[in-house]
Design a protein around this motif. Structure first.
Motif, PDB file in Angstrom:
ATOM      1  N   SER A 105       0.919  -1.257   0.013  1.00  0.00           N
ATOM      2  CA  SER A 105      -0.011   0.142   0.041  1.00  0.00           C
ATOM      3  C   SER A 105       0.597   1.201  -0.116  1.00  0.00           C
ATOM      4  O   SER A 105       1.655   1.348   0.960  1.00  0.00           O
ATOM      5  CB  SER A 105      -0.890   0.198   1.185  1.00  0.00           C
ATOM      6  OG  SER A 105      -1.672   1.242   1.284  1.00  0.00           O
ATOM      7  N   SER A 106       0.647   2.126  -1.040  1.00  0.00           N
ATOM      8  CA  SER A 106       1.294   3.318  -0.920  1.00  0.00           C
ATOM      9  C   SER A 106       0.837   4.455  -0.108  1.00  0.00           C
ATOM     10  O   SER A 106       1.394   5.562   0.098  1.00  0.00           O
ATOM     11  CB  SER A 106       1.410   3.813  -2.580  1.00  0.00           C
ATOM     12  OG  SER A 106      -0.155   4.277  -2.842  1.00  0.00           O
ATOM     13  N   LEU A 107      -0.214   3.930   0.604  1.00  0.00           N
ATOM     14  CA  LEU A 107      -0.866   4.983   1.821  1.00  0.00           C
ATOM     15  C   LEU A 107      -0.056   4.562   3.317  1.00  0.00           C
ATOM     16  O   LEU A 107      -0.071   5.526   4.133  1.00  0.00           O
ATOM     17  CB  LEU A 107      -2.305   4.692   1.951  1.00  0.00           C
ATOM     18  CG  LEU A 107      -3.074   5.167   0.677  1.00  0.00           C
ATOM     19  CD1 LEU A 107      -4.383   4.891   0.847  1.00  0.00           C
ATOM     20  CD2 LEU A 107      -2.799   6.371   0.228  1.00  0.00           C
ATOM     21  N   ARG A 108       0.741   3.543   3.278  1.00  0.00           N
ATOM     22  CA  ARG A 108       1.197   3.191   4.660  1.00  0.00           C
ATOM     23  C   ARG A 108       2.809   3.100   4.468  1.00  0.00           C
ATOM     24  O   ARG A 108       3.244   2.454   3.671  1.00  0.00           O
ATOM     25  CB  ARG A 108       1.055   1.757   4.893  1.00  0.00           C
ATOM     26  CG  ARG A 108      -0.461   1.651   5.156  1.00  0.00           C
ATOM     27  CD  ARG A 108      -0.859   0.245   5.851  1.00  0.00           C
ATOM     28  NE  ARG A 108      -0.501  -1.008   5.019  1.00  0.00           N
ATOM     29  CZ  ARG A 108      -1.156  -1.836   4.696  1.00  0.00           C
ATOM     30  NH1 ARG A 108      -2.644  -1.465   4.711  1.00  0.00           N
ATOM     31  NH2 ARG A 108      -0.890  -2.794   3.944  1.00  0.00           N
ATOM     32  N   SER A 109       3.276   4.192   5.016  1.00  0.00           N
ATOM     33  CA  SER A 109       4.800   4.567   5.033  1.00  0.00           C
ATOM     34  C   SER A 109       5.827   3.567   5.917  1.00  0.00           C
ATOM     35  O   SER A 109       5.156   3.271   7.098  1.00  0.00           O
ATOM     36  CB  SER A 109       5.003   6.210   5.318  1.00  0.00           C
ATOM     37  OG  SER A 109       4.512   6.431   6.560  1.00  0.00           O
ATOM     38  N   TYR A 110       6.841   3.771   5.620  1.00  0.00           N
ATOM     39  CA  TYR A 110       7.802   2.938   6.684  1.00  0.00           C
ATOM     40  C   TYR A 110       8.387   3.891   7.475  1.00  0.00           C
ATOM     41  O   TYR A 110       8.310   5.377   7.279  1.00  0.00           O
ATOM     42  CB  TYR A 110       9.094   2.380   6.085  1.00  0.00           C
ATOM     43  CG  TYR A 110       8.786   1.066   5.511  1.00  0.00           C
ATOM     44  CD1 TYR A 110       8.673  -0.029   6.467  1.00  0.00           C
ATOM     45  CD2 TYR A 110       8.744   0.593   4.204  1.00  0.00           C
ATOM     46  CE1 TYR A 110       8.766  -1.416   6.312  1.00  0.00           C
ATOM     47  CE2 TYR A 110       8.473  -0.649   4.088  1.00  0.00           C
ATOM     48  CZ  TYR A 110       8.387  -1.821   4.925  1.00  0.00           C
ATOM     49  OH  TYR A 110       8.657  -3.021   4.458  1.00  0.00           O
ATOM     50  N   ARG A 111       8.616   3.943   8.990  1.00  0.00           N
ATOM     51  CA  ARG A 111       9.262   4.407   9.808  1.00  0.00           C
ATOM     52  C   ARG A 111      10.482   3.774  10.268  1.00  0.00           C
ATOM     53  O   ARG A 111      10.229   2.503  10.641  1.00  0.00           O
ATOM     54  CB  ARG A 111       8.276   5.026  10.914  1.00  0.00           C
ATOM     55  CG  ARG A 111       7.266   6.141  10.554  1.00  0.00           C
ATOM     56  CD  ARG A 111       8.117   7.341  10.005  1.00  0.00           C
ATOM     57  NE  ARG A 111       7.374   8.599   9.856  1.00  0.00           N
ATOM     58  CZ  ARG A 111       6.628   8.840   8.371  1.00  0.00           C
ATOM     59  NH1 ARG A 111       7.250   7.887   7.301  1.00  0.00           N
ATOM     60  NH2 ARG A 111       5.823   9.508   8.150  1.00  0.00           N
ATOM     61  N   GLY A 112      11.572   4.593  10.421  1.00  0.00           N
ATOM     62  CA  GLY A 112      12.649   3.724  10.960  1.00  0.00           C
ATOM     63  C   GLY A 112      13.442   4.502  12.060  1.00  0.00           C
ATOM     64  O   GLY A 112      13.223   5.808  12.090  1.00  0.00           O
ATOM     65  N   THR A 113      14.297   3.745  12.691  1.00  0.00           N
ATOM     66  CA  THR A 113      15.146   4.288  13.824  1.00  0.00           C
ATOM     67  C   THR A 113      16.513   3.021  13.810  1.00  0.00           C
ATOM     68  O   THR A 113      16.364   2.147  13.237  1.00  0.00           O
ATOM     69  CB  THR A 113      14.612   4.651  15.087  1.00  0.00           C
ATOM     70  OG1 THR A 113      15.486   5.144  15.904  1.00  0.00           O
ATOM     71  CG2 THR A 113      14.135   3.376  15.697  1.00  0.00           C
ATOM     72  N   ASP A 129      -0.547   8.517  12.620  1.00  0.00           N
ATOM     73  CA  ASP A 129       0.554   8.126  12.711  1.00  0.00           C
ATOM     74  C   ASP A 129       0.983   6.950  13.833  1.00  0.00           C
ATOM     75  O   ASP A 129       2.040   6.928  14.153  1.00  0.00           O
ATOM     76  CB  ASP A 129       1.359   9.551  13.094  1.00  0.00           C
ATOM     77  CG  ASP A 129       3.242   9.620  12.793  1.00  0.00           C
ATOM     78  OD1 ASP A 129       3.694  10.047  13.665  1.00  0.00           O
ATOM     79  OD2 ASP A 129       3.218   9.036  11.721  1.00  0.00           O
ATOM     80  N   ALA A 130      -0.071   6.231  13.924  1.00  0.00           N
ATOM     81  CA  ALA A 130       0.128   5.078  14.568  1.00  0.00           C
ATOM     82  C   ALA A 130       0.619   3.840  13.938  1.00  0.00           C
ATOM     83  O   ALA A 130       0.296   3.786  12.725  1.00  0.00           O
ATOM     84  CB  ALA A 130      -1.246   4.623  15.231  1.00  0.00           C
TER      85      ALA A 130
END
Length: 210
Positions: A105-113, A129-130
């Protein structure tokens, strides 16, 4: 830690006793690597550790599995980099958090650390942003293969077979797929991940750039 499994699961072994060099034309060398620079690898034969040092050019190598389990991939390797590991980490996070999305899904982004040297990734929900998934820890010292980028219309898909930390703290192997909406960024993301792979894999080898 509960881990949400969304990736292709494969198996791997963590037991290594030597550095194994795989050549582009087949075959492997059981070795002890003494030194690595931007042109070649210097090693001795594992069965003759007091023997003469051999030199092998990087462009003749497919990959190296180091005795600690780290893997360096030489497929389409980027130009040598003078960036530090911390600088590379910062670039990875900037790229991932800005351009990377779930393959489904192009609506769900990755978040990284980063957690130590592990890249920690979540997939976020589309409307807020959950997190959509539990975080997964990826070990890029064990990047088994960087496949060619797949381009579809105006998007790009990055495919990397890479180590991840399972719920028991062991390293297994998965296929990480990242959708990149701004496809011109895909090559930059792959390049910085390859640089990170090299830095991690060769961390315990004296690197001589002279």
């Amino acid at each position: 830690m509960k881990i949400y499994y969304i990736l292709l699961f494969l198996t791997s072994s963590n037991a290594f006793s030597q550095d194994i060099i795989y050549g582009n034309e087949g075959g492997k060398i059981n070795s002890i690597i003494k030194e690595a620079n931007n042109e070649n690898i210097k090693y001795v034969n594992f069965n003759d550790p007091d023997g003469s040092v051999q030199i092998l050019e990087r462009d003749r190598i497919k990959k190296i599995i180091f005795q600690n389990g780290a893997i360096e991939v030489f497929r389409n390797v980027p130009a040598p980099s003078k960036l530090s590991k911390e600088e590379v980490k910062a670039i990875i996070l900037e790229k991932i958090n800005r351009y990377a999305f779930d393959a489904k899904s192009s609506l769900r982004s990755y978040r990284g650390t980063f957690e130590a040297d592990y890249l920690k990734l979540w997939i976020m929900r589309s409307r807020d942003d959950a997190p959509f998934t539990e975080p997964i820890l990826f070990d890029f010292s064990r990047a088994y293969d960087f496949q060619d980028i797949s381009y579809r219309n105006n998007e790009a898909f990055i495919n990397v077979f890479v180590g991840f930390i399972d719920r028991k703290g062991r390293v297994d192997k998965v296929k990480l797929v990242i959708r990149v909406i701004e496809k011109e960024q895909a090559e930059e993301i792959v390049t910085i991940l390859k640089i990170y792979n090299r830095l991690l894999a060769e961390e315990n080898i004296r690197v001589d750039d002279k």
